[in-house]
Design an enzyme around this catalytic site. Structure first.
Site, PDB file in Angstrom:
ATOM      1  NE  ARG A 152      30.803  34.187  39.725  1.00 36.83           N
ATOM      2  CZ  ARG A 152      32.021  33.761  40.066  1.00 36.83           C
ATOM      3  NH1 ARG A 152      32.964  34.611  40.363  1.00 36.83           N
ATOM      4  NH2 ARG A 152      32.298  32.473  40.133  1.00 36.83           N
TER       5      ARG A 152
ATOM      6  CG  HIS B 135      34.674  35.494  36.311  1.00 36.04           C
ATOM      7  ND1 HIS B 135      34.581  36.600  37.116  1.00 36.04           N
ATOM      8  CD2 HIS B 135      35.421  35.861  35.226  1.00 36.04           C
ATOM      9  CE1 HIS B 135      35.245  37.611  36.547  1.00 36.04           C
ATOM     10  NE2 HIS B 135      35.766  37.172  35.410  1.00 36.04           N
TER      11      HIS B 135
ATOM     12  CE1 TYR C 144      34.759  30.182  41.796  1.00 33.95           C
ATOM     13  CE2 TYR C 144      35.854  29.301  39.850  1.00 33.95           C
ATOM     14  CZ  TYR C 144      34.930  30.165  40.418  1.00 33.95           C
ATOM     15  OH  TYR C 144      34.193  30.983  39.622  1.00 33.95           O
TER      16      TYR C 144
END
Ligand SMILES: Cc1ncc(C[n+]2csc(CCOP(=O)(O)OP(=O)(O)O)c2C)c(N)n1
Ligand SMILES: [Mg+2]
Length: 384
Positions: free
Chosen positions: A273, A277, A286
């Protein structure tokens, strides 16, 4: 006291009566040890050039769609967009591998698969614009609504596939999930039912490395997600999710296997990805930039361009036509989304139940009265 451990224990085949004990050899169900690839391998020579060109065109238009939808969220024109940027090979291959009568069960990240299946690109964003309704007719498009609760689309896909089989219809259902979705109870129930019923369903897990901020290593201790298939008694396949040609080949094989009565398959597509998100997430909290950069080197469009140029399948004309089509779509999205949507508040009551309850009828009447009163007072102010 001597404690027996595995060194002392001997498997003795064939003596247990009845239905207990192993029923089949798990070896044929095991996934390959490395992801399957087509681009840059001799298998590419056997692939249909027209299909490869179509995959390329859809990848390019799909990337632009992802980019434009992401921009629209930043402008407040789209409520939320879980982009599939970097995962376009999975998206377009999923749509192309299905036949028109098959069914697609997408998650919230699979808008591009829905569009690639033929749903109008703007209608496909209706839900993500904040409208409670799906925006397209799931029955007409043979595509379930984008599913936000993780993995709940998987048992739906199994149910539809099983029902179609009972009716003698040659329909296959494809359920799309994320790596995180494989931890859900619904995933387990869907795979178990599918294998026991031998339902014509394919599960495509796009392993993009993360479930929001949770990396796969903290999500699952399985050797690979494809290995999960074996415990249910179905084959697992591991594929390079950024290789559109490999994705199409592996999906098509699994779909036709299911159609011919061979039962379900679990496919794990390794992908990444590239965006956060959603627009509500900050991925720099992160994951390292270096990781994103490394995956950009393994971008699905880059791989396709390199592979098809080398095979003499891609020419400048197709590159230009695809780019032009992508820009035209982006322009259409901007024009449509910069206009305020005209919504009918009464539509809230539609499709809640097949037959409206007395309570809902009462509420609808109340709302109608309030709207009429508001309209009357507005025209009064206007008249003064
Ligand atoms: C049943 C359920 N639990 C939690 C959530 C909240 N949630 C939304 S997306 C997400 C992560 C899912 O990750 P993954 O399945 O890998 O899909 P991806 O977003 O990476 O495509 C979570 C936990 C949800 N939507 N549904
Ligand atoms: Mg994920």
């Amino acid at each position: 006291m001597t404690v027996l451990d595995h060194r002392h224990l001997t498997p003795v085949p064939g003596w247990l009566p009845g239905a207990t004990g192993p029923r089949s050899d798990p070896a044929p169900l095991l996934p390959d040890t490395a992801p399957v690839r087509v681009l840059g391998t001799p298998a590419l020579d056997k692939a249909d050039p027209l299909l490869l060109r179509e995959l390329y065109r859809r990848l390019v238009v799909g990337r632009r769609y992802n980019q434009q939808a992401t921009v629209l969220t930043k402008q407040g024109r789209l409520a939320v967009y879980p982009a599939s940027t970097g995962q376009e090979a999975c998206q377009v291959a999923a749509a192309l591998a299905l036949r028109p009568d098959d069914w697609l069960f997408p998650s919230y990240r699979d808008t591009l698969a829905v569009v690639s299946r033929g749903v109008d690109p703007l209608e496909a964003l209706t839900l993500l614009r904040g409208n409670a309704h799906t925006g397209y007719d799931p029955r007409a498009a043979r595509t379930a609504p984008l599913c936000t609760p993780l993995a709940t689309q998987a048992p739906h896909a199994v149910g539809l596939a099983h029902a179609a089989r009972l009716r003698g219809e040659p329909v296959v259902a494809l359920a799309m999930l994320g790596d995180g979705g494989t931890s859900e109870g619904d995933f387990h129930e869907a795979l178990n039912f599918a294998a026991v019923l031998q339902a014509p369903v394919v599960f495509l897990v796009q392993n993009n490395g993360y479930a929001i901020s949770v990396p796969l290593t903290r999500q699952s201790a399985a050797p690979s997600l494809a290995h999960k298939a074996v415990g249910y008694g179905m084959p697992g396949r591991l594929v390079d999710g950024n290789d559109a040609a490999a994705m199409h080949a592996v999906l098509s094989e699994a779909i036709e296997h299911a159609r011919s009565g061979g039962g379900p398959t679990l496919i794990e597509a390794l992908t990444y990805r590239i965006e956060a998100h959603t627009n509500a997430d900050d991925a720099t909290r992160y994951r390292e930039d270096a990781e994103v950069t490394a995956w950009r080197e393994h971008d699905p469009i880059l791989l396709m361009e390199r592979g098809l140029r080398a095979a003499g399948v891609l020419d400048d004309q197709l590159v230009q036509e695809s780019a032009d089509e992508a820009e035209a779509l982006a322009a259409r999205m901007r024009a449509e989304f910069h206009a305020e949507p005209r919504l009918d508040p009464q539509a809230l009551f539609a499709h809640v139940y097949a037959e409206q309850t007395p309570q809902l009828r009462e509420q609808a009447a109340q709302l109608a009265a309030e709207l009429a009163a508001e309209a009357a007072s507005e025209s009064e102010v206007h008249d003064r």
